[in-house]
Scaffold this active site. Structure first.
Site, PDB file in Angstrom:
ATOM      1  N   GLY A 167       0.844  -1.198   0.000  1.00  0.00           N
ATOM      2  CA  GLY A 167       0.000   0.000   0.000  1.00  0.00           C
ATOM      3  C   GLY A 167       0.876   1.243   0.000  1.00  0.00           C
ATOM      4  O   GLY A 167       1.635   1.469   0.948  1.00  0.00           O
ATOM      5  N   CYS A 178      -6.681  14.164   0.220  1.00  0.00           N
ATOM      6  CA  CYS A 178      -7.417  15.282   0.806  1.00  0.00           C
ATOM      7  C   CYS A 178      -7.514  16.450  -0.179  1.00  0.00           C
ATOM      8  O   CYS A 178      -8.407  17.286  -0.055  1.00  0.00           O
ATOM      9  CB  CYS A 178      -6.733  15.749   2.090  1.00  0.00           C
ATOM     10  SG  CYS A 178      -6.281  14.373   3.163  1.00  0.00           S
ATOM     11  N   ALA A 191      -0.539  -1.503   4.668  1.00  0.00           N
ATOM     12  CA  ALA A 191      -1.121  -0.149   4.701  1.00  0.00           C
ATOM     13  C   ALA A 191      -2.063  -0.053   3.510  1.00  0.00           C
ATOM     14  O   ALA A 191      -1.893   0.773   2.617  1.00  0.00           O
ATOM     15  CB  ALA A 191      -0.013   0.892   4.634  1.00  0.00           C
ATOM     16  N   TYR A 219       3.265  -5.575  10.745  1.00  0.00           N
ATOM     17  CA  TYR A 219       2.666  -4.347  11.264  1.00  0.00           C
ATOM     18  C   TYR A 219       1.555  -3.892  10.311  1.00  0.00           C
ATOM     19  O   TYR A 219       1.499  -4.309   9.153  1.00  0.00           O
ATOM     20  CB  TYR A 219       3.733  -3.247  11.390  1.00  0.00           C
ATOM     21  CG  TYR A 219       4.855  -3.650  12.311  1.00  0.00           C
ATOM     22  CD1 TYR A 219       4.853  -3.297  13.653  1.00  0.00           C
ATOM     23  CD2 TYR A 219       5.917  -4.436  11.843  1.00  0.00           C
ATOM     24  CE1 TYR A 219       5.866  -3.699  14.513  1.00  0.00           C
ATOM     25  CE2 TYR A 219       6.936  -4.851  12.693  1.00  0.00           C
ATOM     26  CZ  TYR A 219       6.903  -4.475  14.020  1.00  0.00           C
ATOM     27  OH  TYR A 219       7.903  -4.885  14.870  1.00  0.00           O
ATOM     28  N   GLY A 229      -6.041  11.415   7.340  1.00  0.00           N
ATOM     29  CA  GLY A 229      -4.661  11.521   6.883  1.00  0.00           C
ATOM     30  C   GLY A 229      -3.705  11.744   8.050  1.00  0.00           C
ATOM     31  O   GLY A 229      -2.628  11.146   8.125  1.00  0.00           O
TER      32      GLY A 229
END
Ligand SMILES: Cc1cc2nc3c(=O)[nH]c(=O)nc-3n(C[C@H](O)[C@H](O)[C@H](O)COP(=O)(O)OP(=O)(O)OC[C@H]3O[C@@H](n4cnc5c(N)ncnc54)[C@H](O)[C@@H]3O)c2cc1C
Length: 456
Positions: free
Chosen positions: A11, A46, A115, A283, A305
């Site tokens: 990711g 964003c 992620a 993780y 974010g």
């Protein structure tokens, strides 16, 4: 000779890229591979509403780190348009597939960071499948499609009145479309503002031309191949040229589930305070994770974010051998909608009720951001929610004025440091007529809450 650590990150959004960059700071020799399904290196999601509105004119300016910068300066191998399809936890190998060529590659790891972010949810709507004119906003390509469709449209319906829905309402209004926003709660922005605060934003948006349909949803869409109208649960039929669905995002945990990682009650990957996902050396970070919130201590989905970047750093550092701890989340959020700054932190009244916490006392203040005699002060409303038993701050919200983000940041510190309302009330804020009033709206709302706690 010691072999370099092999670190694979799945990711390449803000969480994954932050993890890679932080890992590089901790371990200069590690072989770091960042696998990303999208065709661009990390960019600011964003910023997408602002790309659609035209405030940001160059899409490439949203890209935070170019492929060349990541590869040449940071020595991070970036595989774009590549999807991790399998993780063999015993052999410690990630299998990835190029999404254009289908060619598979294998990536052995000593440590791994997931992620994988989140994907927009789709509510059940009759007639939706296969129709053009229906959009969601998550990726740069989604933003290009929406911007192109908006240029050819005169009206749009937006389903979902949270932050992204409202940012889109503003962007499309700015482009000259007639916008109707349909929201299932009694007031917009319900995930971040109480109804009395959300109302202030809605009234401003109405002034700017947005039409709202509250406490309803879309059940059906009409049209042959392209959407022509939406039908709401209360039977209203609204002719529209385009529909954008912004009803929330679900953590993207498909790969985590297939790999046997534990998923929590919010459908996010369960991690400990080191962002370890329950398997040594593995993780997880960002929108795909659920994590303890600072007010209730319960696992929550706080898909921001701000949070993703901080989680990514902790996960990346630990995957490279450090021992970093992620603090509980305050959930600080801000935006500017139709010229109104808004912000929130901690829990709303609705969150508090849903979690079965003691009903809070709240203090509210509506004032100006400068002394009354000085020109240019802007009206602001602030609200602080306080636990009546512990006197600790449970949440805070602000609408209007200026410097909302900094006021919310002070409340975030109060929440993270477990401050009680009387300590907040005694905060010595700065003052100058041209900048800030003697009594900041934050202090006035805290005093108001304190009085209620003491005398009601
Ligand atoms: C329109 C919009 C506006 C927003 N505005 C704000 C804001 O103002 N403030 C704020 O704090 N937050 C905002 N957010 C939220 C913020 O963007 C997210 O919280 C943040 O991007 C999450 O980062 P992430 O890295 O966890 O996930 P993502 O950004 O979703 O990145 C995950 C990446 O992993 C990839 N991936 C998934 N599975 C695989 C796989 N198996 N193999 C390879 N790659 C994979 C995905 O394709 C994606 O590129 C906004 C979000 C949107 C959509």
């Amino acid at each position: 000779m010691k072999m370099p650590r092999k670190l694979v990150i799945i990711g390449g959004g803000v969480a994954g890229t932050s993890a890679a960059l932080q890992a590089r700071k901790v371990d200069r020799d590690a072989e770091i591979t960042l696998i990303n399904r999208e065709k661009h290196p990390e960019y600011s999601r964003c910023g997408l509403p602002h790309l659609i509105s035209g405030i940001i004119s160059k899409p490439e300016s949203l890209i935070v780190h170019s492929q060349a910068a990541l590869e040449q300066m940071m020595k991070i191998k970036l595989l774009l348009e590549t999807e991790a399809v399998k993780i063999d936890m015993n052999e410690k190998i990630v299998t990835a597939k190029n999404v254009r060529t289908n060619r598979q590659t294998q990536h052995p790891f000593d440590s791994l960071v997931l992620a994988t972010g989140a994907k927009p949810s789709t509510p059940p709507i009759e007639g939706l499948n296969g129709k053009s004119g229906v959009y969601k906003l998550r990726t740069l390509e989604d933003a290009f499609e929406i911007a192109e469709a908006a240029r050819a449209s005169r009206s749009a319906a937006i389903l979902g009145g949270s932050l992204i829905g409202m940012e889109l309402a503003e962007a499309l209004t700015r482009l000259g479309l007639k916008v109707t926003l349909i929201h299932r709660s009694s007031e917009i922005l319900s995930p971040m503002l109480d109804p009395d605060m959300g109302r202030l934003v809605r009234l401003k948006a109405e002034d700017e031309g947005v039409k709202f349909m509250l406490e309803t949803t879309i059940l059906k869409v009409a049209g042959e191949r392209k959407i022509e109208a939406v039908e709401t649960a209360n039977g209203e039929i609204l002719p529209v040229d385009m529909l954008i669905i912004t009803t929330g995002t679900d953590p993207d945990v498909d790969l985590a589930v297939r790999s046997g990682l534990k998923i929590g009650r919010n459908r996010g990957i369960v991690v400990d305070s080191r962002m370890c996902a329950g398997v040594e050396g593995v993780y997880a970070a960002g929108d795909c994770v659920e994590y303890q919130d600072a007010v209730s201590g319960e696992p929550s989905l706080i898909q921001l974010g701000t949070v993703a970047v901080r989680m990514g750093r902790v996960a990346g550092a630990n995957a490279a051998g450090a021992h970093e701890i992620m603090p509980p989340l305050a959930g600080t959020t801000t935006a500017n909608l139709f010229g109104l700054e808004i912000g929130s932190v901690g829990l709303t009244m609705r969150d508090i009720q849903r979690r079965g916490l003691p009903p809070p006392k709240f203090g509210k203040a509506s004032t100006l951001t400068k002394p009354e005699y000085y020109p240019g002060g802007k009206p602001i409303t602030m609200k602080v929610l306080v636990n009546p038993e512990s006197l600790k701050i449970m949440g805070g919200q602000a609408v209007g004025g200026e410097n909302v983000a900094q006021r919310i940041n002070v409340l975030a510190l109060a929440i993270q440091q477990n401050l009680k309302i009387d300590a907040l009330m005694k905060l010595e804020t700065c003052y100058a007529p041209s900048v800030a009033p003697i009594w900041d709206p934050l202090i006035l709302s805290a005093e108001n809450a304190y009085r209620k706690l003491k005398f009601e």
